[in-house]
Design an enzyme around this catalytic site. Sequence first.
Site: not given
Length: 287
Positions: A185-187, A214
């Site tokens: 996951f990331c932004t 996210i």
Amino acid sequence: MSIVNLSSYHFATIEDTAAWRPFVTERCNALGLKGTILLAPEGINLFVAGTRENTDAFIHYIRHDALFEGKFVDLQFKESLSDKQPFTRMLVKLKREIITMKKPAIRPELGRAPFVDAPTLKHWLDRGHDDQGRPVVMLDTRNAFEVDVGTFDNALDYRITKFSEFPEVIEQNRADLEGKTVVSFCTGGIRCEKAAIHMKEVGIENVYQLEGGILKYFEEVGGAHYHGDCFVFDYRTALNPQLEPSKTTQCFGCRAVVPPQAQESPLYVAGKTCPECHPDSKAARAA
């Protein structure tokens, strides 16, 4: 007047980015947009902002203009509102990669990475395992300073300082992922998608990316199984699970992230210093 902030990315083979650049620049300027668009042989990555009317026109342009040959007809955008324009100018840049990993470019024609949507991920985390009964491990692909603002509970964090370090740390820590379902996951999705593709290519099984990152997770299920805020690369600094700007800020002097508790320190002087760069803290570390 509210400003609409758009972000999106898409992996798609682009044969001649240089030919696209002047046309995209001209259209964005005509619409009064500001922000940055990256064009690379592997795809597009964009952050633009403007009025509702003009951002809607931009979305239609990207999806339907003949220039793009239908590559972005299904392009999805993340949207938020702000009371001022977060960008100072409009840039369209040509890059080797839309997110730098320093590995051979993604081959979009081979398909995108497997993904899990936010409601399904929440269901897995509620139960502690995926639908096949495998334990789920959350893998944060962001830089260390972003992770410090907030992340998923018990997420793996390898303290990288730039995304190009990701392949090496994965090779060093493969044992952490064996026999588990790995959700990167990331932004907003771009780093975790490229990370998932890389992990699949090096033989790591049961890998997914968090669809939309996210911010999409916050939008669809809130802050379940997440602690803190989400760092964003604009004047808002960080968003809470309600997608509202939080009280986290960045130091004017050194650009370090300063959470609310650190702002209570006598070493934090708004517009000047923070506990990271204040002369007194530097002297204490040197002693």
